[in-house]
Design an enzyme around this catalytic site. Structure first.
Site, PDB file in Angstrom:
ATOM      1  N   GLU A   1       1.243  -1.400  -0.057  1.00 41.11           N
ATOM      2  CA  GLU A   1      -0.440  -0.136  -0.211  1.00 41.11           C
ATOM      3  C   GLU A   1       0.354   1.326  -0.134  1.00 41.11           C
ATOM      4  O   GLU A   1       0.154   2.227   0.300  1.00 41.11           O
ATOM      5  CB  GLU A   1      -1.395  -0.517   0.949  1.00 41.11           C
ATOM      6  CG  GLU A   1      -0.477  -0.600   2.589  1.00 41.11           C
ATOM      7  CD  GLU A   1      -1.483  -0.476   3.518  1.00 41.11           C
ATOM      8  OE1 GLU A   1      -1.726   0.974   3.550  1.00 41.11           O
ATOM      9  OE2 GLU A   1      -1.947  -1.551   4.250  1.00 41.11           O
TER      10      GLU A   1
ATOM     11  N   CYS B   1      -3.797  -3.463   4.068  1.00 34.84           N
ATOM     12  CA  CYS B   1      -2.897  -4.696   4.604  1.00 34.84           C
ATOM     13  C   CYS B   1      -3.030  -6.562   3.859  1.00 34.84           C
ATOM     14  O   CYS B   1      -2.267  -7.005   4.841  1.00 34.84           O
ATOM     15  CB  CYS B   1      -2.579  -5.301   6.018  1.00 34.84           C
ATOM     16  SG  CYS B   1      -1.757  -3.356   6.749  1.00 34.84           S
TER      17      CYS B   1
ATOM     18  N   THR C   1       3.400   3.477  15.257  1.00 35.38           N
ATOM     19  CA  THR C   1       3.487   3.190  14.976  1.00 35.38           C
ATOM     20  C   THR C   1       3.841   1.418  14.183  1.00 35.38           C
ATOM     21  O   THR C   1       4.129   0.927  13.695  1.00 35.38           O
ATOM     22  CB  THR C   1       2.112   1.928  14.675  1.00 35.38           C
ATOM     23  OG1 THR C   1       1.756   2.606  13.691  1.00 35.38           O
ATOM     24  CG2 THR C   1       0.866   2.968  16.104  1.00 35.38           C
TER      25      THR C   1
ATOM     26  N   SER D   1     -10.894   2.668  13.987  1.00 37.03           N
ATOM     27  CA  SER D   1     -10.119   1.340  13.213  1.00 37.03           C
ATOM     28  C   SER D   1     -10.335   0.366  13.921  1.00 37.03           C
ATOM     29  O   SER D   1      -9.667  -1.257  13.682  1.00 37.03           O
ATOM     30  CB  SER D   1      -8.375   1.954  12.408  1.00 37.03           C
ATOM     31  OG  SER D   1      -7.650   1.969  13.404  1.00 37.03           O
TER      32      SER D   1
ATOM     33  N   HIS E   1      -2.574  -9.814  12.306  1.00 39.57           N
ATOM     34  CA  HIS E   1      -2.041  -8.514  11.128  1.00 39.57           C
ATOM     35  C   HIS E   1      -2.150  -8.224  12.784  1.00 39.57           C
ATOM     36  O   HIS E   1      -3.005  -7.860  14.008  1.00 39.57           O
ATOM     37  CB  HIS E   1      -3.049  -8.229  10.828  1.00 39.57           C
ATOM     38  CG  HIS E   1      -2.970  -6.773  10.420  1.00 39.57           C
ATOM     39  ND1 HIS E   1      -1.642  -6.633   9.902  1.00 39.57           N
ATOM     40  CD2 HIS E   1      -2.925  -5.519  10.646  1.00 39.57           C
ATOM     41  CE1 HIS E   1      -1.227  -5.216  10.070  1.00 39.57           C
ATOM     42  NE2 HIS E   1      -2.475  -5.261  10.597  1.00 39.57           N
TER      43      HIS E   1
ATOM     44  N   LYS F   1      -6.396  -7.007  22.311  1.00 35.38           N
ATOM     45  CA  LYS F   1      -7.608  -7.220  22.055  1.00 35.38           C
ATOM     46  C   LYS F   1      -8.306  -8.621  21.141  1.00 35.38           C
ATOM     47  O   LYS F   1      -9.051  -9.212  21.582  1.00 35.38           O
ATOM     48  CB  LYS F   1      -7.565  -6.264  21.629  1.00 35.38           C
ATOM     49  CG  LYS F   1      -8.054  -4.801  22.535  1.00 35.38           C
ATOM     50  CD  LYS F   1      -8.117  -2.892  21.548  1.00 35.38           C
ATOM     51  CE  LYS F   1      -7.553  -2.332  22.018  1.00 35.38           C
ATOM     52  NZ  LYS F   1      -7.267  -1.714  23.616  1.00 35.38           N
TER      53      LYS F   1
ATOM     54  N   ASN G   1       4.548  -1.670  12.550  1.00 32.33           N
ATOM     55  CA  ASN G   1       3.728  -2.316  11.959  1.00 32.33           C
ATOM     56  C   ASN G   1       4.233  -2.399  10.559  1.00 32.33           C
ATOM     57  O   ASN G   1       5.351  -0.850  10.074  1.00 32.33           O
ATOM     58  CB  ASN G   1       2.585  -1.517  11.786  1.00 32.33           C
ATOM     59  CG  ASN G   1       1.125  -1.941  10.550  1.00 32.33           C
ATOM     60  OD1 ASN G   1       1.454  -3.112  10.286  1.00 32.33           O
ATOM     61  ND2 ASN G   1      -0.472  -1.008  10.998  1.00 32.33           N
TER      62      ASN G   1
ATOM     63  N   SER H   1      -7.711  -2.310   6.782  1.00 28.01           N
ATOM     64  CA  SER H   1      -8.525  -1.244   6.860  1.00 28.01           C
ATOM     65  C   SER H   1      -9.660  -1.513   5.452  1.00 28.01           C
ATOM     66  O   SER H   1      -8.253  -1.868   5.104  1.00 28.01           O
ATOM     67  CB  SER H   1      -7.608  -0.689   6.827  1.00 28.01           C
ATOM     68  OG  SER H   1      -7.369  -0.140   8.538  1.00 28.01           O
TER      69      SER H   1
HETATM   70  P1  HMG Z   1      -3.529   6.523  20.669  1.00 24.92           P
HETATM   71  O1  HMG Z   1      -5.264   7.660  20.900  1.00 24.92           O
HETATM   72  O2  HMG Z   1      -2.281   7.719  20.819  1.00 24.92           O
HETATM   73  O3  HMG Z   1      -3.529   5.865  22.255  1.00 24.92           O
HETATM   74  O4  HMG Z   1      -3.327   5.913  19.855  1.00 24.92           O
HETATM   75  P2  HMG Z   1      -4.517   5.513  23.043  1.00 24.92           P
HETATM   76  O5  HMG Z   1      -4.780   6.350  24.097  1.00 24.92           O
HETATM   77  O6  HMG Z   1      -5.721   4.617  22.671  1.00 24.92           O
HETATM   78  O7  HMG Z   1      -3.686   4.994  24.505  1.00 24.92           O
HETATM   79  C1  HMG Z   1      -2.855   3.581  23.706  1.00 24.92           C
HETATM   80  C2  HMG Z   1      -2.641   2.081  24.604  1.00 24.92           C
HETATM   81  O8  HMG Z   1      -2.160   2.802  25.450  1.00 24.92           O
HETATM   82  C3  HMG Z   1      -4.208   2.242  25.403  1.00 24.92           C
HETATM   83  O9  HMG Z   1      -4.007   0.418  25.796  1.00 24.92           O
HETATM   84  C4  HMG Z   1      -3.495   3.058  26.968  1.00 24.92           C
HETATM   85  O10 HMG Z   1      -4.482   3.294  27.811  1.00 24.92           O
HETATM   86  C5  HMG Z   1      -2.289   2.517  26.597  1.00 24.92           C
HETATM   87  P3  HMG Z   1      -5.811  -0.285  25.732  1.00 24.92           P
HETATM   88  O11 HMG Z   1      -6.476   0.581  26.387  1.00 24.92           O
HETATM   89  O12 HMG Z   1      -5.557   0.150  24.394  1.00 24.92           O
HETATM   90  O13 HMG Z   1      -4.967  -1.102  26.385  1.00 24.92           O
HETATM   91  N1  HMG Z   1      -2.217   3.905  27.749  1.00 24.92           N
HETATM   92  C6  HMG Z   1      -0.889   3.259  28.458  1.00 24.92           C
HETATM   93  N2  HMG Z   1      -0.314   2.546  29.034  1.00 24.92           N
HETATM   94  C7  HMG Z   1       0.444   2.365  29.592  1.00 24.92           C
HETATM   95  N3  HMG Z   1       1.211   3.350  30.150  1.00 24.92           N
HETATM   96  C8  HMG Z   1       0.852   4.965  29.898  1.00 24.92           C
HETATM   97  C9  HMG Z   1       0.307   4.706  29.291  1.00 24.92           C
HETATM   98  N4  HMG Z   1      -0.805   5.419  28.046  1.00 24.92           N
HETATM   99  C10 HMG Z   1      -1.445   5.325  28.034  1.00 24.92           C
HETATM  100  N5  HMG Z   1       1.398   5.851  30.550  1.00 24.92           N
HETATM  101  C11 HMG Z   1      -4.406   3.660  18.485  1.00 24.92           C
HETATM  102  C12 HMG Z   1      -3.663   4.684  19.927  1.00 24.92           C
HETATM  103  C13 HMG Z   1      -4.375   2.728  18.064  1.00 24.92           C
HETATM  104  C14 HMG Z   1      -5.616   4.981  17.862  1.00 24.92           C
HETATM  105  C15 HMG Z   1      -2.593   5.431  16.964  1.00 24.92           C
HETATM  106  O14 HMG Z   1      -1.693   4.024  17.533  1.00 24.92           O
HETATM  107  C16 HMG Z   1      -3.480   4.997  15.603  1.00 24.92           C
HETATM  108  O15 HMG Z   1      -3.870   5.222  14.835  1.00 24.92           O
HETATM  109  N6  HMG Z   1      -2.997   4.009  15.179  1.00 24.92           N
HETATM  110  C17 HMG Z   1      -2.624   3.870  13.749  1.00 24.92           C
HETATM  111  C18 HMG Z   1      -3.743   2.872  13.134  1.00 24.92           C
HETATM  112  C19 HMG Z   1      -4.307   1.364  13.566  1.00 24.92           C
HETATM  113  O16 HMG Z   1      -2.832   0.673  14.282  1.00 24.92           O
HETATM  114  N7  HMG Z   1      -4.910   1.105  14.361  1.00 24.92           N
HETATM  115  C20 HMG Z   1      -5.051  -0.969  14.359  1.00 24.92           C
HETATM  116  C21 HMG Z   1      -6.499  -1.521  14.157  1.00 24.92           C
HETATM  117  S1  HMG Z   1      -6.360  -1.053  11.883  1.00 24.92           S
HETATM  118  C22 HMG Z   1      -5.305  -1.809  11.019  1.00 24.92           C
HETATM  119  O17 HMG Z   1      -4.517  -3.402  12.039  1.00 24.92           O
HETATM  120  C23 HMG Z   1      -5.216  -2.048   9.787  1.00 24.92           C
HETATM  121  C24 HMG Z   1      -3.477  -0.840   9.709  1.00 24.92           C
HETATM  122  O18 HMG Z   1      -2.637  -1.645  10.051  1.00 24.92           O
HETATM  123  C25 HMG Z   1      -3.722  -0.885   8.202  1.00 24.92           C
HETATM  124  C26 HMG Z   1      -3.718  -1.386   6.948  1.00 24.92           C
HETATM  125  O19 HMG Z   1      -4.344  -2.184   6.619  1.00 24.92           O
HETATM  126  O20 HMG Z   1      -3.612  -0.799   6.012  1.00 24.92           O
HETATM  127  C27 HMG Z   1      -3.545  -0.255  10.298  1.00 24.92           C
END
Ligand code: HMG
Length: 444
Positions: free
Chosen positions: A82, A119, A162, A210, A243, A252, A327, A363
């Site tokens: 991609e 992906c 990531t 996502s 993935h 999760k 990733n 996605s």
């Molecule tokens: P965010 O909003 O910055 O982070 O982004 P958050 O506030 O959701 O925190 C992440 C985790 O860290 C949470 O854990 C927090 O609690 C924890 P959870 O509650 O979810 O288990 N946390 C801490 N833990 C320990 N000590 C601390 C602390 N602070 C926070 N101090 C988000 C997270 C995934 C949204 C962001 O990284 C993002 O937008 N990533 C890109 C999209 C993505 O990867 N999505 C995944 C599913 S989609 C997919 O897999 C497809 C993809 O690969 C693309 C494709 O298919 O081409 C992305």
């Protein structure tokens, strides 16, 4: 007919960004958010002379050398990516051009293409190769599938932690040495706008959504798989490579999968005394009450010894490499498979005949589930992986160097800096030709 993955080779981007030491302080984030929350320690980045073509060609070259292949043995080259930089000419033509430089033989006989569905395109390319061989159209030749991406986000995007870059090359053949792929597959596919790149290099992402879309599509795919195969049970699979955009996502997905697989089994019955029975929708008048009850059950399930032991054995080993590279989009689930089998080899587990459940996702959105059976010669394939050496040899970059390298790979910027590493026995990008095509050479 037994068709599957005969060999695998991995190429990691040659630069390393430490998330806790380097990225977190620069972004004013707690290091634990990355290391514990997301489960990531480092990202791999492409050096100045690396891109999706060099990483893919380097992985493919390594694989062909090890298996003693020449272009005449390959009837098909599919690249899943991609991160393409051309809307017409597929990356596979560039990869073939690179390989022709070193083999002095051409790939004119080979069908080439490029697969796009975020992906999941890497797994879709495996499927295409599988179908081509099973249809008997391969004339005795194998297929080369290359999943290659520079998974970069816009600076300041929540996905920045990531990021990653690397390629996985896989040889698909009859009577494979690594894994046989099942005929049965399950799909969960819906028109979603969780992550997309509408004519732009860096993704528009609804990050939190996502995560939910990943889980919803994965559950559908598992149910669809069970509709054509059999009910799944946690003890059926030695490993479940998912993935892995970041290990926290897999945490999760694994919990959701476990809850699904233990329903109506002796595991659920054994856990009833401690955490009760799983909520069933028909026990509730109201959808939101049912969802709250499921959330409470999952929270309790996560804390049980049964779940923790299963997670440690079945899921954790799939994440070892991802934690240190980030990733890789299309390559990510294929890195997870390699990681699991490498861990089995280290632990002295005999994997021959054992099953893996592969959970692929892209996605946009689509999940796919299929099963793989590990083949007798798997140890030779896994022993040949040099991923540990590659990861150890990476050059650490500072935050200022990260900013430069992000700009170098930004299609809208023109930055001219020296490479951080010295290439040796590999393909490198060496500029552009008169039609703006990218050009490559092999460095001895
Ligand atoms: P965010 O909003 O910055 O982070 O982004 P958050 O506030 O959701 O925190 C992440 C985790 O860290 C949470 O854990 C927090 O609690 C924890 P959870 O509650 O979810 O288990 N946390 C801490 N833990 C320990 N000590 C601390 C602390 N602070 C926070 N101090 C988000 C997270 C995934 C949204 C962001 O990284 C993002 O937008 N990533 C890109 C999209 C993505 O990867 N999505 C995944 C599913 S989609 C997919 O897999 C497809 C993809 O690969 C693309 C494709 O298919 O081409 C992305």
């Amino acid at each position: 007919m037994n068709v599957g993955i005969d060999a695998v080779a991995i190429h990691a981007g040659k630069l390393r960004l430490d998330l806790a030491e380097t990225l977190a302080p620069a972004l004013d984030e707690e290091p634990e958010k990355f290391t514990k929350g997301l489960g990531l320690h480092a990202s791999s980045f492409p050096d100045v002379e690396e891109d999706i073509v060099t990483m893919g060609a380097n992985a493919a070259h390594k694989l062909m050398e090890r298996k003693g292949l020449t272009p005449d043995d390959i009837g098909r080259i599919d690249v899943a990516t991609e991160s393409a930089f051309d809307n017409a000419k597929p990356v596979s033509t560039y990869v073939a051009g690179c390989l022709e430089q070193v083999y002095g033989e051409d790939f004119h006989h080979a069908n080439k293409g490029e697969r796009k569905f975020a992906c999941i395109a890497g797994t879709q390319s495996l499927d295409d190769a599988y179908n081509w061989i099973r249809a008997g159209r391969n004339r005795g030749r194998a297929a080369l599938v290359i999943a290659t991406d520079t998974a970069l986000y816009a600076r300041g995007d929540a996905g920045e932690a990531t990021q990653g870059a690397g390629a996985v090359a896989m040889l698909i053949a009859e009577d494979p040495d690594l894994v046989e792929m099942s005929v049965e597959q399950g799909f969960g596919s819906a028109d979603e706008t969780d992550f997309l790149k509408p004519n732009q290099q860096f993704p528009s992402v609804d990050g939190q959504r996502s995560v939910q879309v990943y889980l919803a599509r994965m559950r559908e795919a598992l149910e669809d798989y069970e509709s054509v195969a059999e009910e799944t049970h946690p003890d059926q699979f030695e490993y479940i490579p998912f993935h892995t955009p970041f290990p926290g996502m897999v945490r999760k997905a694994a919990l959701l999968g476990y809850r699904h697989m233990i329903r109506n089994t002796e595991i659920e019955a054994d856990l009833t005394a401690a955490i009760g029975e799983q909520p069933r929708p028909d026990g509730f008048d109201d959808e939101s009450q049912y969802r709250d009850a499921v959330r409470d059950y999952m929270d309790a399930l996560k804390e049980t010894d049964a779940y923790a032991a299963w997670y440690d054995d079945t899921i954790e080993p799939t994440l070892d490499i991802a934690r240190h590279v980030g990733n890789w989009y299309t390559g990510s689930v294929h890195v997870a498979r390699a990681s699991a089998l490498r861990s089995a080899r280290e632990a002295g587990i005999d994997m021959t005949g054992k099953s893996l459940l592969l959970g692929s996702y892209g996605s946009g959105a689509q999940a796919e589930i299929h099963v793989e059976t590990v083949q007798e010669e798997w140890t030779e394939e896994i022993d040949a992986l040099d991923i540990d050496e590659q990861l150890a040899a990476r050059r650490d970059i500072s935050f200022a160097e990260y900013e430069e390298i992000h700009d170098v790979h930004n299609h809208d910027k023109e930055i001219d800096i020296d490479a951080f590493t010295t290439p040796s026995e590999e393909f490198v990008r060496d500029g552009s030709g008169p039609m703006d095509e990218r050009t490559y050479r092999y460095v001895e």
